[in-house]
Motif scaffolding. Structure first.
Motif, PDB file in Angstrom:
ATOM      1  N   LEU A 149       0.833  -1.209   0.000  1.00  0.00           N
ATOM      2  CA  LEU A 149       0.000   0.000   0.000  1.00  0.00           C
ATOM      3  C   LEU A 149       0.867   1.258   0.000  1.00  0.00           C
ATOM      4  O   LEU A 149       0.576   2.231  -0.705  1.00  0.00           O
ATOM      5  CB  LEU A 149      -0.932  -0.008   1.210  1.00  0.00           C
ATOM      6  CG  LEU A 149      -2.021  -1.085   1.222  1.00  0.00           C
ATOM      7  CD1 LEU A 149      -2.723  -1.121   2.579  1.00  0.00           C
ATOM      8  CD2 LEU A 149      -3.035  -0.832   0.110  1.00  0.00           C
ATOM      9  N   ALA A 150       1.931   1.237   0.804  1.00  0.00           N
ATOM     10  CA  ALA A 150       2.813   2.406   0.872  1.00  0.00           C
ATOM     11  C   ALA A 150       3.519   2.642  -0.463  1.00  0.00           C
ATOM     12  O   ALA A 150       3.675   3.790  -0.894  1.00  0.00           O
ATOM     13  CB  ALA A 150       3.829   2.227   1.997  1.00  0.00           C
ATOM     14  N   ALA A 151       3.950   1.575  -1.125  1.00  0.00           N
ATOM     15  CA  ALA A 151       4.636   1.730  -2.412  1.00  0.00           C
ATOM     16  C   ALA A 151       3.722   2.348  -3.460  1.00  0.00           C
ATOM     17  O   ALA A 151       4.173   3.104  -4.320  1.00  0.00           O
ATOM     18  CB  ALA A 151       5.142   0.369  -2.900  1.00  0.00           C
ATOM     19  N   LEU A 152       2.438   2.047  -3.385  1.00  0.00           N
ATOM     20  CA  LEU A 152       1.485   2.570  -4.365  1.00  0.00           C
ATOM     21  C   LEU A 152       1.261   4.072  -4.202  1.00  0.00           C
ATOM     22  O   LEU A 152       0.729   4.725  -5.108  1.00  0.00           O
ATOM     23  CB  LEU A 152       0.155   1.823  -4.216  1.00  0.00           C
ATOM     24  CG  LEU A 152      -0.863   1.904  -5.357  1.00  0.00           C
ATOM     25  CD1 LEU A 152      -0.251   1.480  -6.676  1.00  0.00           C
ATOM     26  CD2 LEU A 152      -2.079   1.050  -5.032  1.00  0.00           C
ATOM     27  N   ALA A 153       1.692   4.637  -3.065  1.00  0.00           N
ATOM     28  CA  ALA A 153       1.446   6.054  -2.793  1.00  0.00           C
ATOM     29  C   ALA A 153       2.698   6.913  -2.873  1.00  0.00           C
ATOM     30  O   ALA A 153       2.615   8.131  -2.691  1.00  0.00           O
ATOM     31  CB  ALA A 153       0.814   6.211  -1.406  1.00  0.00           C
ATOM     32  N   GLN A 154       3.875   6.313  -3.128  1.00  0.00           N
ATOM     33  CA  GLN A 154       5.116   7.082  -3.111  1.00  0.00           C
ATOM     34  C   GLN A 154       5.337   7.802  -4.433  1.00  0.00           C
ATOM     35  O   GLN A 154       5.037   7.274  -5.505  1.00  0.00           O
ATOM     36  CB  GLN A 154       6.304   6.165  -2.826  1.00  0.00           C
ATOM     37  CG  GLN A 154       6.210   5.427  -1.517  1.00  0.00           C
ATOM     38  CD  GLN A 154       6.050   6.342  -0.330  1.00  0.00           C
ATOM     39  OE1 GLN A 154       6.798   7.304  -0.164  1.00  0.00           O
ATOM     40  NE2 GLN A 154       5.057   6.047   0.503  1.00  0.00           N
ATOM     41  N   MET A 192       4.607   2.482 -11.678  1.00  0.00           N
ATOM     42  CA  MET A 192       5.962   2.995 -11.826  1.00  0.00           C
ATOM     43  C   MET A 192       6.409   2.971 -13.284  1.00  0.00           C
ATOM     44  O   MET A 192       7.021   3.930 -13.777  1.00  0.00           O
ATOM     45  CB  MET A 192       6.920   2.165 -10.963  1.00  0.00           C
ATOM     46  CG  MET A 192       8.369   2.580 -11.064  1.00  0.00           C
ATOM     47  SD  MET A 192       9.393   1.656  -9.911  1.00  0.00           S
ATOM     48  CE  MET A 192      11.006   1.931 -10.646  1.00  0.00           C
ATOM     49  N   PHE A 193       6.094   1.899 -13.995  1.00  0.00           N
ATOM     50  CA  PHE A 193       6.506   1.802 -15.393  1.00  0.00           C
ATOM     51  C   PHE A 193       5.811   2.866 -16.240  1.00  0.00           C
ATOM     52  O   PHE A 193       6.439   3.502 -17.096  1.00  0.00           O
ATOM     53  CB  PHE A 193       6.181   0.412 -15.934  1.00  0.00           C
ATOM     54  CG  PHE A 193       6.583   0.218 -17.363  1.00  0.00           C
ATOM     55  CD1 PHE A 193       7.911   0.045 -17.708  1.00  0.00           C
ATOM     56  CD2 PHE A 193       5.637   0.215 -18.377  1.00  0.00           C
ATOM     57  CE1 PHE A 193       8.292  -0.127 -19.036  1.00  0.00           C
ATOM     58  CE2 PHE A 193       6.010   0.046 -19.702  1.00  0.00           C
ATOM     59  CZ  PHE A 193       7.340  -0.130 -20.031  1.00  0.00           C
ATOM     60  N   LEU A 194       4.519   3.090 -16.008  1.00  0.00           N
ATOM     61  CA  LEU A 194       3.777   4.067 -16.803  1.00  0.00           C
ATOM     62  C   LEU A 194       4.242   5.493 -16.525  1.00  0.00           C
ATOM     63  O   LEU A 194       4.416   6.294 -17.451  1.00  0.00           O
ATOM     64  CB  LEU A 194       2.278   3.933 -16.525  1.00  0.00           C
ATOM     65  CG  LEU A 194       1.617   2.623 -16.982  1.00  0.00           C
ATOM     66  CD1 LEU A 194       0.177   2.562 -16.499  1.00  0.00           C
ATOM     67  CD2 LEU A 194       1.679   2.495 -18.503  1.00  0.00           C
ATOM     68  N   LEU A 195       4.447   5.815 -15.264  1.00  0.00           N
ATOM     69  CA  LEU A 195       4.843   7.190 -14.923  1.00  0.00           C
ATOM     70  C   LEU A 195       6.301   7.459 -15.263  1.00  0.00           C
ATOM     71  O   LEU A 195       6.649   8.550 -15.719  1.00  0.00           O
ATOM     72  CB  LEU A 195       4.598   7.447 -13.436  1.00  0.00           C
ATOM     73  CG  LEU A 195       3.142   7.409 -12.967  1.00  0.00           C
ATOM     74  CD1 LEU A 195       3.060   7.725 -11.479  1.00  0.00           C
ATOM     75  CD2 LEU A 195       2.290   8.392 -13.760  1.00  0.00           C
ATOM     76  N   ALA A 196       7.172   6.476 -15.037  1.00  0.00           N
ATOM     77  CA  ALA A 196       8.599   6.708 -15.286  1.00  0.00           C
ATOM     78  C   ALA A 196       8.932   6.731 -16.770  1.00  0.00           C
ATOM     79  O   ALA A 196      10.015   7.183 -17.151  1.00  0.00           O
ATOM     80  CB  ALA A 196       9.432   5.625 -14.600  1.00  0.00           C
ATOM     81  N   GLY A 197       8.008   6.291 -17.618  1.00  0.00           N
ATOM     82  CA  GLY A 197       8.280   6.287 -19.044  1.00  0.00           C
ATOM     83  C   GLY A 197       8.064   7.614 -19.718  1.00  0.00           C
ATOM     84  O   GLY A 197       8.363   7.766 -20.908  1.00  0.00           O
TER      85      GLY A 197
END
Length: 689
Positions: free
Chosen positions: A292-297, A440-445
């Protein structure tokens, strides 16, 4: 050369490399880089040779008596079996990749010599933990890793964030090490030896007098080193260190040490059903909470940090259900793809100039400017999400398979409730892992489409290269056009991508022979459930990303800014760390409305972004009382003790001054004082009579 002699050279070489780097760092800086890479790479080769020669045969033990400490002696002991030699190969491989990566990443760092010496010492300490056959020898490596982590996390010591993170990492891990040390002595007292083989024999024959107490004391140290609830809070903050350090700590050293210790001493833990239940609950809370925390960082490295915590929870869960083969299998698999993810994140930060995922998502063509980084990161994230046929799929499924068997009562000494706890938490975490890996993949791309150059704001396009990241808008949301990822860094990424793709499919057939038998093959039920939950996470995150795409495109973005080529990646990261909060403010309160994680978590997002406020709870329960006690001690020291000391010193000075005034050399004064004294004595005698 004998097998034990080769094994002894494995930790010795990086230790000597560390000493040489410190001695020659200033006198002969040209030797620092060879001393960084060659001893570690040679140790990796020797570790592979040791693994090949040890093979699937009977364990190899060698010991030399160091000293007798009462009834419990200390031995310089080595223990080589399938678990130890394979973990050592992982440590050597990842450490070599980190050293090669650091040659380019920290090429102009003035503290590179001390950095590489600490990395080599860190590696040597982990080798010592892996090969040790004596708990006291293991404890030496255990503590050396803690000291090295303090200095490496605080490498950018000019930055307050890095200094605070290094102190926090040291204190939290030491908090767990105190009961761990007590547990080691209690275990040695019960078994009559610090030798691990004798301890395991005593546990197998029921000779441990306090198995539950000893196991719980050891778990406190494991929770600190391996970042398990409730002592996991140091690991996300440790991202203030250089990215190669993060890769080393998260993939093959330090956090892996606690899991490896429990795997080595598993009979001690299976002797207590209560200890297994505590370990299962700790693993379940760690898995779900970290997901849950990773999904919000927003910080890309903090996402990976929380993912490490969750994957360590999987390993702890496998140990809770009594399957150390599944735990070590996932440890090996995770070590490779997590090193790949962290080093790819470092390369991406070099290109983007920021750690922020929300900023990266608005950078035009970020993925196209670093295609190798994006592809290798995608492979690592697919393995993290346990997508077949990547390595993470096979190792994670082995954990779920072990939990399923334990839930059916098929695991000896393991209550079925423990199996159900690990299985349910593992499936929920699979969904969360698929979600945050996709996010992470979608945003970091860099999801924004490329725009014409004339659309860029002139002020940003003409910004000087030396301008700080927070000097003008929208500098934090720009792509540095001339920043290229150095070839050595890309080579390391593709080198790590090979086992990320191929390790799992080959290992689950071969590893059981190294681990003493059994099976690691995924079953149909767990494979379908685990992959299905992960795919659900992937799909709902993609849907949320598409739903927020209009908001993302409506948000202004910066221009492509030209900078001189050859900018050091480590300096880019240091600047990104230093300016992250200044630019973006509080990560949770300033959450991007176009972030799919915010849409998925809803009201829970703010709490998850702060790690469910566990640091605030610890501040109230521990930090503030300790500071209050320190202030009280300081007050007593200054106002009471120092007042007494000043009074004790001042009284003789006053008496001395009075006597000094009386001794003025005037005979008449002396005679008058003598006469007055005689009169006083006469009066006293008369009154007394």
């Amino acid at each position: 050369m004998t097998l034990t002699a080769l094994a002894a050279l494995v930790p010795l070489l990086p230790f000597l490399g560390a000493a040489a780097a410190l001695l020659l760092g200033r006198r002969a800086p040209g030797f620092v880089r060879p001393l960084a890479v060659l001893p570690t790479a040679t140790a990796f080769v020797l570790a592979a040779v040791v693994a090949a020669r040890q093979g699937t045969g009977a364990p190899t033990d060698a010991a030399h008596r160091l000293t007798a400490t009462g009834s419990v002696p200390i031995d310089l002991a080595l223990h080589l079996d399938g678990f130890a030699v394979l973990v050592a190969v992982l440590v050597g491989f990842v450490a070599t990749c980190v050293q090669l990566y650091s040659v380019s990443y920290l090429r102009d760092d003035e503290r590179y010599a001390s950095y590489t010496a600490l990395v080599s010492l860190f590696t040597a300490a982990m080798f010592l933990v892996v090969y040790s056959g004596d708990l006291m020898l293991l404890l030496v490596g255990w503590e050396v890793m803690g000291i090295c982590s303090y200095f490496l996390v605080g490498h950018y010591w000019e930055n307050e964030t890095a200094r605070a993170a290094s102190i926090k990492a040291f204190l939290v891990t030491k908090l767990g090490d105190v009961p761990f040390l007590i547990g080691v002595f209690a275990l040695a007292t019960d078994a009559g030896s610090f030798r691990i083989s004798r301890i395991l024999t005593a546990a197998a024959h029921g000779q441990l007098q306090h198995p539950t107490l000893v196991a719980l004391l050891l778990l406190a140290g494991v929770a600190g080193k391996s970042a398990q609830f409730p002592l996991h809070t140091w690991l996300p903050d440790a991202m203030a260190g250089p990215t190669p350090v993060s890769a080393l700590i998260h993939a093959a050293t330090m956090v892996a040490a606690g899991i490896y210790l429990v795997a080595r001493l598993l009979p001690v833990f299976t002797a207590s059903a209560a200890a297994l239940a505590v370990l299962a609950v700790m693993a379940a809370v760690t898995m779900v909470g970290s997901g849950l925390a990773a999904l919000a960082q927003d910080d890309i490295k903090r996402v990976l940090a929380y993912s490490t915590i969750g994957q360590l929870g999987y390993m702890a869960g496998a140990l809770a259900v009594g399957d150390r083969a599944a735990a070590v299998f996932h440890l090996l698999s995770h070590g490779v793809f997590k090193a790949l993810l962290f080093l790819a994140a470092g390369a991406l930060i070099q290109v983007a100039g920021t750690n922020s995922l929300s900023a990266m998502s608005r950078m035009p063509g970020l993925g196209k400017r670093a295609p190798d980084v994006r592809w290798t990161m995608g492979l690592g994230l697919a393995a993290l999400a346990a997508m077949p046929p990547f390595s993470g799929f096979f190792s994670k499924e082995s954990v779920l398979r072990a939990a399923e068997h334990a839930s059916q009562g098929d695991a000896a000494h393991v209550p079925s409730a423990v199996g159900w706890t690990v299985l349910v938490a593992g499936l929920v975490t699979a969904l969360l892992t698929g979600a945050y890996a996709t996010r992470m993949f979608l945003l970091a791309g860099g999801s924004r489409a490329e725009r014409p150059a004339e659309a860029a704001p002139p002020a940003a396009a003409e910004a000087p290269a030396e301008a700080p990241a927070a000097a003008a808008e929208p500098a934090p949301e720009t792509v540095r056009a001339d920043r290229k990822v150095p070839l050595p860094m890309l080579t390391v990424l593709w080198l790590l991508a090979i086992p990320t793709l191929a390790f799992g499919g080959l290992a689950y057939r071969e590893l059981p022979d190294w681990f003493g038998g059994g099976s690691l093959a995924p079953t149909l039920i767990t494979a379908v459930l685990g992959t299905g939950f992960a795919l659900v996470g992937v799909l709902i995150t993609y849907a949320a990303w598409k739903a927020t795409d209009a908001t993302r495109r409506a948000t202004p973005f910066g221009a492509v800014v030209a900078e001189p080529p050859g900018v050091e990646p480590a300096l880019v990261e240091a600047e990104a760390i230093a300016t992250h909060e200044e630019v973006y403010g509080d990560i949770a309160s300033a959450a991007d409305p176009a972030d799919p994680g915010r849409l998925l978590l809803g009201p829970l997002h703010r709490h998850a972004a702060h790690g469910f406020h566990l640091d605030a709870v610890y501040s109230v329960l521990f930090v503030r009382p300790v500071l209050a006690a320190a202030n009280l001690v300081r007050f007593l020291d200054r106002e009471v003790v120092e007042t007494y000391v000043r009074g004790a010193g001042g009284t003789p000075r006053l008496l001395g001054a009075a006597v000094r005034r009386a001794q003025n050399g005037n005979v008449q004064t002396y005679l008058s004082a003598l006469l007055a004294g005689a009169v006083v004595l006469a009066v006293l005698v008369a009154v007394g009579a």
